[in-house]
Design a protein around this motif. Structure first.
Motif, PDB file in Angstrom:
ATOM      1  N   VAL A 512      -3.059  -0.379   8.521  1.00 55.28           N
ATOM      2  CA  VAL A 512      -2.218   0.078   7.413  1.00 55.28           C
ATOM      3  C   VAL A 512      -1.736  -1.160   6.654  1.00 55.28           C
ATOM      4  CG1 VAL A 512      -0.256   1.476   6.713  1.00 55.28           C
ATOM      5  CG2 VAL A 512      -1.472   2.014   8.846  1.00 55.28           C
ATOM      6  N   GLU A 513      -2.165  -1.330   5.418  1.00 54.11           N
ATOM      7  CA  GLU A 513      -1.835  -2.502   4.608  1.00 54.11           C
ATOM      8  C   GLU A 513      -1.873  -2.102   3.145  1.00 54.11           C
ATOM      9  OE1 GLU A 513      -0.735  -5.659   3.061  1.00 54.11           O
ATOM     10  OE2 GLU A 513      -1.149  -6.044   5.199  1.00 54.11           O
ATOM     11  N   ASP A 514      -0.783  -2.407   2.397  1.00 55.14           N
ATOM     12  CA  ASP A 514      -0.734  -2.007   0.991  1.00 55.14           C
ATOM     13  C   ASP A 514      -1.523  -2.949   0.101  1.00 55.14           C
ATOM     14  OD1 ASP A 514       1.373  -3.864   1.747  1.00 55.14           O
ATOM     15  OD2 ASP A 514       2.055  -3.706  -0.336  1.00 55.14           O
ATOM     16  N   ARG A 519      -6.220  -5.773   3.350  1.00 56.36           N
ATOM     17  CA  ARG A 519      -6.650  -4.625   4.158  1.00 56.36           C
ATOM     18  C   ARG A 519      -8.149  -4.651   4.389  1.00 56.36           C
ATOM     19  NH1 ARG A 519      -4.864  -1.048   1.098  1.00 56.36           N
ATOM     20  NH2 ARG A 519      -6.759  -0.248   0.112  1.00 56.36           N
ATOM     21  N   SER A 520      -8.906  -4.968   3.350  1.00 59.80           N
ATOM     22  CA  SER A 520     -10.372  -4.987   3.468  1.00 59.80           C
ATOM     23  C   SER A 520     -10.827  -6.043   4.465  1.00 59.80           C
ATOM     24  CB  SER A 520     -11.004  -5.243   2.096  1.00 59.80           C
ATOM     25  OG  SER A 520     -10.671  -4.213   1.198  1.00 59.80           O
ATOM     26  N   SER A 525     -12.746  -7.680   9.770  1.00 61.06           N
ATOM     27  CA  SER A 525     -12.600  -8.532  10.945  1.00 61.06           C
ATOM     28  C   SER A 525     -12.616  -7.702  12.223  1.00 61.06           C
ATOM     29  CB  SER A 525     -11.292  -9.329  10.849  1.00 61.06           C
ATOM     30  OG  SER A 525     -11.296 -10.171   9.718  1.00 61.06           O
ATOM     31  N   LEU A 526     -11.868  -6.601  12.245  1.00 58.44           N
ATOM     32  CA  LEU A 526     -11.813  -5.774  13.448  1.00 58.44           C
ATOM     33  C   LEU A 526     -13.163  -5.104  13.719  1.00 58.44           C
ATOM     34  CD1 LEU A 526      -8.263  -4.215  12.966  1.00 58.44           C
ATOM     35  CD2 LEU A 526      -8.950  -5.803  14.761  1.00 58.44           C
ATOM     36  N   HIS A 535      -8.459   3.084   8.100  1.00 61.25           N
ATOM     37  CA  HIS A 535      -7.476   2.321   7.321  1.00 61.25           C
ATOM     38  C   HIS A 535      -6.755   3.250   6.344  1.00 61.25           C
ATOM     39  CE1 HIS A 535     -10.188   2.298   3.769  1.00 61.25           C
ATOM     40  NE2 HIS A 535     -11.150   2.187   4.678  1.00 61.25           N
ATOM     41  N   ALA A 536      -5.542   2.793   5.958  1.00 64.34           N
ATOM     42  CA  ALA A 536      -4.712   3.528   5.013  1.00 64.34           C
ATOM     43  C   ALA A 536      -3.905   2.519   4.222  1.00 64.34           C
ATOM     44  CB  ALA A 536      -3.781   4.502   5.740  1.00 64.34           C
TER      45      ALA A 536
END
Length: 625
Positions: A512-514, A519-520, A525-526, A535-536
């Motif tokens: 979760v990252e704005d 976020r991308s 990476s994960l 993701h959100a």
């Protein structure tokens, strides 16, 4: 200060003391005279009482003798034994009164002689009475009457009366003399009281006049003082404004120094990163080898930039800390081998630890970094070799020390002293040692943030740092860490380093990252690590994803986001899915999971920026908890 008395200026304190002392002495004199008069009156009363008792003794004595003589004559005339009743015991009564008079007689007066003479006459009188009564009883009445008719009895009685009258006269004269003396003393007392009263009234009037004059002077002085105060306040206000301007200039100068240092270091690091990436791209475009070296240089530059921001946060006391209860002796023991490698063979390292050392509650990683920074500075101060001594001990900082040092609280501390035998510091250098970007090293050999990071970490942890140095002798840096009453954990060991950081496709992570680019990259990476990633971009969206995918194992969320913060999101998600694990990430330290620089006990945090390896280790550690 002076007061005006009878047209002359005299010291105020002396004038008031003399006036009050005089009034007190007059008061004491009056009281003393009154007490003396009271004592004299009491003595006179006692004298009157004693004189009355003596008169009573004489009167009773004479009455007994007279009654006995009358009884004798009645018996001789009537031969009636009833007349003899007053004689019975009369001699004993008379002698008893004489004994009382003798006991009360003054040895320096004529009273003892009178008492002795009275005793002789009374004894003789009672012998005469006894003799005539005896003759009457034997029938020799004529002979008894002859004794009575003789002048012998009369002369005895006249002698007794004369002595008694003389004694009474003496008592009367003594009383009159005492009363006269008492009257004179009372008259003197009245004059003394009158004189003292007049003096007191005069002193009081003088004091009133003096005080009024002093009050006038005080009012004039007050007006002058108020005027001077207004002038001083105006001058102080002007000075404060000037000092505010100076402080603002100093603040701007400090900010400029820090900004300049940050800009200089960041520009250097950005230059390395940009140049390395551009060179790597050119090599890759041409299909030439060697791009990996440039990529490694760019990564190193980014890592150095992250270290710079971490040190700046430490100086500003804004870095998030994870304090644990530590045994400093064990920490120093664990660091000894690493320090020896860092210092090199030319530096002799000696560690002196104290027994019974108190416990502390601080962030171990930051403490080790602070010790390492100081040791590296000490090594650089001994280019030709030397000795470095690290000591531990208990210390008590008292109120006087706390008052002379800013932001220091008195109390119990654990001290770590790091002493080198280097060149030492001048007082000017020592005073600036904790300032950011201040360094005495050659260009390129130091950032000037090492000691400032130590200072910020200690202040944020409730501790204190002090430097003692002498040119040509060496330097001692003392770190004071507040004592804690908390107990050590059952196993005071550092958690083993996770070696297997690879991901499992069966493990689902929700990112979760704005910020879209962050976020991308996090998602990429994960996924590269082997995890299944969802993701959100916001908290509400993340809750919907969780609702659709209840098998999510880890929530990896930014803390500062619009609409819903990461902390609120995590609390809501855990309420719905208690088994869900949470890892926070942020680049801003003052937020919902960091309070006063200390990370919440149940929070797991990965600070931005982070490397892929840091991300892999942290995710694996949280999943394995």
């Amino acid at each position: 200060m002076t007061v005006k008395v009878l047209g002359r200026r005299l010291p105020a304190a002396t004038t008031y003391v003399v006036a009050l002392t005089t009034a007190l002495l007059l008061l004491l004199l009056t009281v003393g005279a009154a007490l003396w008069q009271s004592s004299a009156t009491e003595a006179l009363g006692e004298q009157v009482r004693e004189s009355s008792e003596r008169r009573s003794h004489y009167r009773i004595l004479l009455q007994r003798v007279t009654d006995s003589e009358t009884a004798q004559r009645g018996y001789l005339l009537t031969n009636d034994p009833r007349y003899l009743e007053p004689i019975q015991g009369a001699l004993d009564d008379a002698l008893s009164e004489l004994r009382a008079l003798r006991a009360d007689a003054d040895a320096n007066s004529e009273a003892p002689q009178h008492v002795e003479r009275l005793e002789e006459l009374i004894t003789a009188k009672f012998r005469e009475l006894e003799e005539t009564i005896t003759l009457q009883d034997r029938g020799e009445r004529r002979r008894a009457l002859q004794i009575v008719a003789s002048d012998q009895g009369k002369e005895t009685m006249d002698g007794i009366r004369a002595i008694v009258n003389a004694a009474n006269e003496h008592e009367t004269q003594a009383l009159e003399a005492a009363l006269t003396a008492s009257d004179r003393a009372g008259e003197r007392l009245r004059w003394v009281i009158l004189f003292a009263g007049l003096l007191l009234i005069g002193i009081g009037a003088l004091l009133v006049a003096t005080v009024r004059g002093a009050m006038r002077d005080l009012r004039a002085s007050r007006d002058s003082a108020l005027e001077a105060q207004h002038m001083a306040v105006d001058a102080l206000h002007a000075r404060e404004q000037a000092e505010d301007k100076v402080r603002q200039m100093q603040k701007m100068e400090a900010i400029g120094q820090i900004t300049g240092g940050v800009a200089h270091d960041f520009n250097n690091m950005l230059a390395v990163i940009m140049s390395a990436l551009q060179l790597a791209r050119r090599r890759m475009d041409r299909g030439e080898p060697g791009a990996e070296g440039f990529i490694d240089a760019a990564v190193d530059g980014a890592r150095r930039a992250a270290s710079l921001t971490s040190r700046l946060l430490a100086f500003a006391r804004r870095q998030p800390l994870s304090p644990t209860v530590l045994d400093i002796n064990r920490v120093l023991g664990d660091m000894s081998e690493m320090l020896r490698r860092t210092l090199g063979e030319q530096i002799v390292l000696e560690t002196v630890v104290a027994g019974g050392l108190w416990r502390v509650n601080v962030d171990r990683q930051e403490l080790e970094q602070a010790i390492l920074n100081i040791c590296v500075n000490a090594r650089d101060a001994m280019p030709d070799g030397g000795k470095l001594t690290i000591e531990s001990g208990n210390a008590h900082l008292d109120e006087a020390y706390a008052a002379s040092n800013l932001e220091v609280s008195a109390g119990q501390y654990v001290m770590i002293a790091i002493t080198d035998t280097g060149a030492g510091m001048s007082p000017e250098v020592r005073d600036k040692a904790f300032e950011p970007f201040f360094t005495t090293k050659d260009v390129g050999r130091g950032t000037g943030l090492g000691l400032s990071q130590v200072h910020g970490f200690l202040k944020q942890s409730g501790g204190h740092a002090a430097i003692y140095s002498e040119l040509g002798v060496g330097t001692t840096v003392k770190l004071y860490l507040a004592r804690t009453q908390l107990e050590l954990s059952a196993e005071d060991e550092r958690a083993p380093v996770t070696t297997d950081v690879s991901g499992d496709p069966g493990t689902i992570i929700l990112v979760v990252e704005d910020e879209e680019r962050v976020r991308s990259l996090s998602v990429a990476s994960l996924r590269d690590l082997g995890y299944t990633v969802l993701h959100a971009s916001s908290g509400p969206a993340a809750l919907k994803v969780l609702e659709a995918n209840p098998g999510v194992a880890l929530l990896f969320t930014d803390v500062v986001m619009p609409e819903m913060t990461g902390k609120v999101l995590a609390d809501e998600a855990r309420t719905r899915y208690p088994a869900l694990k949470v890892l926070y990430t942020t680049g801003y330290t003052q937020n919902a999971i960091v309070h006063n620089g200390v990370l919440d006990a149940d929070a797991r945090l990965l600070l931005k920026p982070y490397s892929l390896n840091d991300l892999a280790k942290k995710v694996r550690a949280v999943l394995d908890e």
